[in-house]
Design an enzyme around this catalytic site. Structure first.
Site, PDB file in Angstrom:
ATOM      1  N   HIS A  93     -15.759  56.935 161.734  1.00 20.05           N
ATOM      2  CA  HIS A  93     -14.692  56.641 160.734  1.00 20.05           C
ATOM      3  C   HIS A  93     -14.554  57.921 159.871  1.00 20.05           C
ATOM      4  O   HIS A  93     -15.022  58.972 160.161  1.00 20.05           O
ATOM      5  CB  HIS A  93     -14.990  55.515 159.745  1.00 20.05           C
ATOM      6  CG  HIS A  93     -16.340  55.736 158.773  1.00 20.05           C
ATOM      7  ND1 HIS A  93     -17.573  55.818 159.415  1.00 20.05           N
ATOM      8  CD2 HIS A  93     -16.354  55.704 157.410  1.00 20.05           C
ATOM      9  CE1 HIS A  93     -18.438  56.058 158.538  1.00 20.05           C
ATOM     10  NE2 HIS A  93     -17.864  55.924 157.240  1.00 20.05           N
ATOM     11  N   HIS A  95     -14.706  58.942 156.563  1.00 16.88           N
ATOM     12  CA  HIS A  95     -15.226  59.178 155.483  1.00 16.88           C
ATOM     13  C   HIS A  95     -15.914  60.413 155.174  1.00 16.88           C
ATOM     14  O   HIS A  95     -16.334  61.127 156.375  1.00 16.88           O
ATOM     15  CB  HIS A  95     -16.414  58.053 155.021  1.00 16.88           C
ATOM     16  CG  HIS A  95     -15.948  56.514 154.755  1.00 16.88           C
ATOM     17  ND1 HIS A  95     -16.505  55.622 154.313  1.00 16.88           N
ATOM     18  CD2 HIS A  95     -14.445  56.457 154.325  1.00 16.88           C
ATOM     19  CE1 HIS A  95     -15.786  54.781 153.793  1.00 16.88           C
ATOM     20  NE2 HIS A  95     -14.707  55.045 153.926  1.00 16.88           N
ATOM     21  N   ASP A  97     -18.675  61.884 154.588  1.00 18.27           N
ATOM     22  CA  ASP A  97     -20.168  62.195 155.155  1.00 18.27           C
ATOM     23  C   ASP A  97     -20.004  62.302 156.835  1.00 18.27           C
ATOM     24  O   ASP A  97     -21.240  62.290 157.171  1.00 18.27           O
ATOM     25  CB  ASP A  97     -20.973  61.336 154.436  1.00 18.27           C
ATOM     26  CG  ASP A  97     -20.890  59.973 154.672  1.00 18.27           C
ATOM     27  OD1 ASP A  97     -19.802  59.731 154.602  1.00 18.27           O
ATOM     28  OD2 ASP A  97     -21.889  59.341 154.579  1.00 18.27           O
ATOM     29  N   HIS A  98     -18.752  61.807 157.165  1.00 16.34           N
ATOM     30  CA  HIS A  98     -18.966  61.856 158.745  1.00 16.34           C
ATOM     31  C   HIS A  98     -17.998  62.858 159.230  1.00 16.34           C
ATOM     32  O   HIS A  98     -17.762  62.946 160.620  1.00 16.34           O
ATOM     33  CB  HIS A  98     -18.672  60.420 159.106  1.00 16.34           C
ATOM     34  CG  HIS A  98     -19.519  59.279 158.732  1.00 16.34           C
ATOM     35  ND1 HIS A  98     -20.600  59.201 159.908  1.00 16.34           N
ATOM     36  CD2 HIS A  98     -19.903  58.751 157.528  1.00 16.34           C
ATOM     37  CE1 HIS A  98     -21.286  57.933 159.066  1.00 16.34           C
ATOM     38  NE2 HIS A  98     -20.882  57.992 157.763  1.00 16.34           N
ATOM     39  N   HIS A 165     -16.277  48.106 157.715  1.00 14.44           N
ATOM     40  CA  HIS A 165     -16.539  49.157 156.753  1.00 14.44           C
ATOM     41  C   HIS A 165     -15.305  50.027 156.532  1.00 14.44           C
ATOM     42  O   HIS A 165     -15.017  50.303 155.337  1.00 14.44           O
ATOM     43  CB  HIS A 165     -17.771  50.029 157.351  1.00 14.44           C
ATOM     44  CG  HIS A 165     -18.125  51.384 156.444  1.00 14.44           C
ATOM     45  ND1 HIS A 165     -18.574  51.157 155.124  1.00 14.44           N
ATOM     46  CD2 HIS A 165     -17.859  52.594 156.526  1.00 14.44           C
ATOM     47  CE1 HIS A 165     -18.933  52.295 154.589  1.00 14.44           C
ATOM     48  NE2 HIS A 165     -18.413  53.069 155.387  1.00 14.44           N
ATOM     49  N   ASP A 187     -21.403  53.875 160.127  1.00 12.82           N
ATOM     50  CA  ASP A 187     -21.718  52.786 158.747  1.00 12.82           C
ATOM     51  C   ASP A 187     -21.276  51.515 159.107  1.00 12.82           C
ATOM     52  O   ASP A 187     -21.423  50.701 158.093  1.00 12.82           O
ATOM     53  CB  ASP A 187     -20.928  53.343 157.865  1.00 12.82           C
ATOM     54  CG  ASP A 187     -21.483  54.565 157.130  1.00 12.82           C
ATOM     55  OD1 ASP A 187     -22.600  55.192 157.641  1.00 12.82           O
ATOM     56  OD2 ASP A 187     -20.859  55.154 156.149  1.00 12.82           O
ATOM     57  N   HIS A 232     -27.999  55.600 158.223  1.00 19.82           N
ATOM     58  CA  HIS A 232     -28.375  56.145 157.043  1.00 19.82           C
ATOM     59  C   HIS A 232     -29.743  55.562 156.470  1.00 19.82           C
ATOM     60  O   HIS A 232     -29.979  55.343 155.237  1.00 19.82           O
ATOM     61  CB  HIS A 232     -27.508  55.956 155.835  1.00 19.82           C
ATOM     62  CG  HIS A 232     -26.079  56.743 156.294  1.00 19.82           C
ATOM     63  ND1 HIS A 232     -26.072  57.859 156.609  1.00 19.82           N
ATOM     64  CD2 HIS A 232     -24.935  56.328 155.887  1.00 19.82           C
ATOM     65  CE1 HIS A 232     -24.859  58.434 156.708  1.00 19.82           C
ATOM     66  NE2 HIS A 232     -23.854  57.422 156.354  1.00 19.82           N
TER      67      HIS A 232
END
Length: 249
Positions: A93, A95, A97-98, A165, A187, A232
């Site tokens: 996805h 976001h 941090d990806h 998510h 996630d 995570h």
């Protein structure tokens, strides 16, 4: 195929964001990683971590820790390749941090859903911080292949939908030779506890779909006799092989 897990640093969030409503006020440091797959049909990446300067500027409360070695180019160098050699990349996805390493993949083709891209560009108000890193996407320049639903990237590499998510979240089933298949959850599943107790993360678009996706991952693992790799969890991360070590052959 060879599957490398790329160490892309770590961040801190509240435990209630890992397990919805549980242990509010308890900080947790978690790993951020990507997956590089050297495959006979091409070189693939699944998730690219975060951009340190973006996080320092926009989300400093997540206390980023990322050394120069924990950047996408340096992690790929450990595997004997470089961003210019990557053929395709997929973000579970979009976001922050990806997607942080996407900016390095200018020669590569992004495989994604039009719905996830729309959410990146026009997020719901409560998704703004999650989708805050948009600098890597350049309309008319970023090479994109749109796919919807489950999709076979290559022999033994299958994307499958796990929304909740985010609107069009994807997970990856990899089936390397010489070991059990591997499911990389993004996630959809933060930790093993998430999986075992079927408790969704605190940040989500749709809690019903989030729970359904946890159950789909468990069913895919059962059908394929696969090992599940949460996104995570430091305890799990510390037990896995990290680049330049690899899975498969």
């Amino acid at each position: 195929m060879k599957i490398y897990l790329l160490d892309l640093g770590s961040l801190v969030i509240d435990r209630s964001d890992v397990l919805w409503h549980i242990d509010v006020g308890t900080p947790v440091r978690f790993p951020v990683y990507g997956v590089y797959i050297d495959h006979p049909e091409g070189k693939f990446i699944f998730d690219t971590g975060y951009d340190l300067e973006h996080v320092k500027k926009v989300l400093p409360f997540e206390l980023p820790e990322q050394t120069p070695l924990q950047t996408l180019p340096e992690q790929l160098a450990l595997c004997g390749t470089s961003p210019d050699e990557i053929d395709y990349y997929v973000n579970s996805h979009f976001h922050f941090d990806h997607v942080g390493g996407n900016k390095h993949l200018t020669n590569s083709t992004l495989i994604t859903s039009k719905f996830e891209l729309r959410s990146l560009l026009v997020p719901e108000p409560f998704e703004g911080l999650g989708y805050s890193d948009v600098a890597w996407y350049k309309r008319g320049e970023t090479k994109v292949k749109f796919v919807e639903g489950d999709y076979q990237l290559a022999e033994g590499l299958t994307l499958f939908t796990t929304p909740g998510h985010t609107i069009a979240h994807l997970s990856l089933l990899a089936e390397p030779d010489g070991r059990a298949p591997m499911i990389f959850c993004g996630d959809a599943v933060y930790t093993q506890e998430t999986l075992d107790k079927e408790i969704i993360g605190g940040f989500h678009l749709d809690p019903v779909h989030s729970l359904e996706s946890i159950r789909r991952i468990k069913e895919m693992a059962r059908q394929h006799d696969a090992e599940i790799f949460p996104s995570h969890e430091m305890e799990s991360w510390d037990t896995w092989k990290h680049a330049p070590e690899f899975y498969g052959g």
